[in-house]
Design an enzyme around this catalytic site. Sequence first.
Site, PDB file in Angstrom:
ATOM      1  CG  ASN A 157      -1.782   1.198   1.359  1.00  0.00           C
ATOM      2  OD1 ASN A 157      -2.371   1.628   0.357  1.00  0.00           O
ATOM      3  ND2 ASN A 157      -1.909   1.773   2.544  1.00  0.00           N
ATOM      4  CG  HIS A 200      -0.797   6.105   4.768  1.00  0.00           C
ATOM      5  ND1 HIS A 200      -2.179   6.212   4.741  1.00  0.00           N
ATOM      6  CD2 HIS A 200      -0.381   6.875   5.798  1.00  0.00           C
ATOM      7  CE1 HIS A 200      -2.564   7.014   5.726  1.00  0.00           C
ATOM      8  NE2 HIS A 200      -1.500   7.429   6.380  1.00  0.00           N
ATOM      9  CB  SER A 242       5.074   5.213   4.257  1.00  0.00           C
ATOM     10  OG  SER A 242       5.448   6.264   5.116  1.00  0.00           O
ATOM     11  CG  ASP A 272      -2.797   3.379   6.880  1.00  0.00           C
ATOM     12  OD1 ASP A 272      -2.826   2.804   5.783  1.00  0.00           O
ATOM     13  OD2 ASP A 272      -3.601   4.271   7.203  1.00  0.00           O
TER      14      ASP A 272
HETATM   15  C1  GAR Z   1      -2.350   8.737  -3.065  1.00  0.00           C
HETATM   16  O1  GAR Z   1      -1.771   9.970  -2.796  1.00  0.00           O
HETATM   17  C2  GAR Z   1      -2.199   7.781  -1.905  1.00  0.00           C
HETATM   18  O2  GAR Z   1      -1.103   8.073  -1.101  1.00  0.00           O
HETATM   19  C3  GAR Z   1      -3.466   7.984  -1.139  1.00  0.00           C
HETATM   20  O3  GAR Z   1      -4.446   8.219  -2.104  1.00  0.00           O
HETATM   21  C4  GAR Z   1      -3.860   8.877  -3.223  1.00  0.00           C
HETATM   22  C5  GAR Z   1      -4.393   8.244  -4.480  1.00  0.00           C
HETATM   23  O4  GAR Z   1      -4.057   8.998  -5.597  1.00  0.00           O
HETATM   24  N1  GAR Z   1      -3.768   6.823  -0.351  1.00  0.00           N
HETATM   25  C6  GAR Z   1      -4.341   6.864   0.834  1.00  0.00           C
HETATM   26  O5  GAR Z   1      -4.700   7.879   1.368  1.00  0.00           O
HETATM   27  C7  GAR Z   1      -4.531   5.499   1.481  1.00  0.00           C
HETATM   28  N2  GAR Z   1      -4.778   5.638   2.876  1.00  0.00           N
HETATM   29  P1  GAR Z   1      -4.160   8.374  -7.043  1.00  0.00           P
HETATM   30  O6  GAR Z   1      -5.545   7.721  -7.177  1.00  0.00           O
HETATM   31  O7  GAR Z   1      -4.011   9.535  -7.972  1.00  0.00           O
HETATM   32  O8  GAR Z   1      -3.057   7.364  -7.182  1.00  0.00           O
END
Ligand code: GAR
Length: 212
Positions: free
Chosen positions: A107, A109, A136, A145
Site C-alpha cells: 500500500n 500512504h 510511505s 497502515d
Molecule cells: C495517493 O496519494 C495515496 O497516497 C493515497 O491516495 C492517493 C491516491 O491517488 N492513499 C491513501 O490515502 C490510502 N490511505 P491516485 O488515485 O491519484 O493514485
Amino acid sequence: MKSVVVLISGNGTNLQAILDACDTSIKDGKVTAVFSNKATAYGLERAKKAGADAVFIDPKAFDTRDAFDRSLMEQIDEHTPDLIVLAGYMRILSGEFVRHYLGRMINIHPSLLPKYPGLNTYQRAIHAGDEEHGTSVHFVTEQLDGGPVIMQARIPILDEDTVESLTKKVQEKEHIIYPLVVQWFVENRLEMKEGKAFLDGEPLGMNGFIKR
Ligand code: GAR
C-alpha cells in the site's frame, strides 16, 4: 511475467506511474487487472487504455464487508496475481482478505508512517506544525497502515504550504517510489519475513529505504 493486480478508488495517478513503468523499468511485470469500488474512478479508464482488465465491483451489492472482499478475492485470483498493489484504495480490508495476500500486498500512504495512519494526513501534519511530511510504501498487515515500511520519501513543509500544495509535492514523490518498489518485488528482491521488510536479504529499518 509476474502478474500485478491494482486496487483503486479514484484518479489512479499512482496506477498510471506503475503502468508506465511496466513499459520501461519493470521488465518482468504486467498489470493484468485493476479493480475499483467506485464506478466513476478515472483509474478504470487508465487501465482500459493500457489493455488491463478494468473491473468495478459495487459494494452495495453485498450485505457485508466480508462478502464483498470474498468476491473481490475470487475475481483477483482469476488473474493469479504475484503482487496486489493498493493505489488509493479507500476501503478497510477484512482480516481474511489481508491474510490471504499477506507478504504479497503493498500500500502507499501519504504520511511518514508510523505518523498519521488513517485519513487527512496533510491537514494533520500542517496543523501539528511539522517540518516535514511525506509518503510511505508498506506491506499490508491487519493493522491499518501499520505493516512494515519498505520505502519513504520526505519533503519539507514550507510556511506557505497548503493541503493542495503539499498533496502535489507528495504525489510527485509517490510516482517515483511506488513503481520502484513494484520493480523490486517483481525482481524478487523484496520480501516480508517475521513482520519485517527485507531488501536483498537485508532487513530494512522502521522507516524503510529512504528516497531523498
Ligand atoms: C495517493 O496519494 C495515496 O497516497 C493515497 O491516495 C492517493 C491516491 O491517488 N492513499 C491513501 O490515502 C490510502 N490511505 P491516485 O488515485 O491519484 O493514485
